[in-house]
Write a protein that holds these residues in place. Sequence first.
Motif: not given
Length: 235
Positions: A189, A192-202
Motif C-alpha cells: 500500500h 502504490n501510494t508513492q508510485l501514484n504521486t509520480q503518476g504511475i499506476q502499475r
Amino acid sequence: MLIVVVRTLILYVVVIIALRLMGKREIGQLQPFELVVILMISELAAVPSENVGVPLLSGIIPILVLLSASMTFAYVSLKSERARDIICGKPSILIDRGKISEKELKRNCYNISDLLEELRLNNIPNIADVEFAILENNGQISVFPKAHKRPTIPEDFQITPPYEGLPLTIIMDGKLKKNYLEQSKKDIHWLNTQLNTQGIQRIEDVLIASLDSSGNLYVQAKENKKPTKVKNSVR
C-alpha cells in the motif's frame, strides 16, 4: 555440424563452471598462476571444439586437472604465508617516504613513465605529493599521498555522519522484489501510494525503484519518463 555445436556447448559449460569455481575476481586482479590457468583452459577448450576428431574428454580432463591445480595452489597460499610469497610474490614499494626506489623499478621492469601514468590514474598528477606507492601482486599500484595532500574526511573535522546502508531495489524492470520490500519494513500500500504521486499506476510500468536507508525512494518509469526522487515522510 550438430556434433560440433553440442561439443562446443559442453566445453563452454565446463569452462564457465571452472572459472566460477576459481572465484569472482577480475582479470586485472588475478594472481599470475590464475592467469596462466585461464589462458591454458581457453586454449584446451578450443582444440576439441574445432576438431571433431579430438575426443571430448581430451579437452575436459586437462581443464579439470588445471582447475584442481589452481584450487590447490590457492588453498596452499591461503594457509601458508611462505608459500603465498613463493606462488604469488610480494608487493614492491616503488616510492618509499616520497623517494623513488630505482632498485625496485629495475627489479620489476617498471619505468618512470609507467609510474607517472599510474599515479595520474590514481588522481595524483604530482609525484611530489606521494608518500608511498606500492606495486601489488596483481600489477596494480596502491598510492598513499602525503598527509597534507590527502583528501579531507569527516573525522578530520570531528564530524560523525549518519549511517548509510545499502539501498534496496524494490522494483526492477517492472517486477516487485517482495523480499526487499519486506526488508525495508514497508508494505504494498505504501509503495502504490508513492508510485501514484509520480503518476504511475502499475508496478509493471516502473523501470527501477530504489529505497535508501534515509527513506528516500528513487523511481524511474519506463517509456523515457524522467526519474524522480521522492522524500519519504513515513518512516
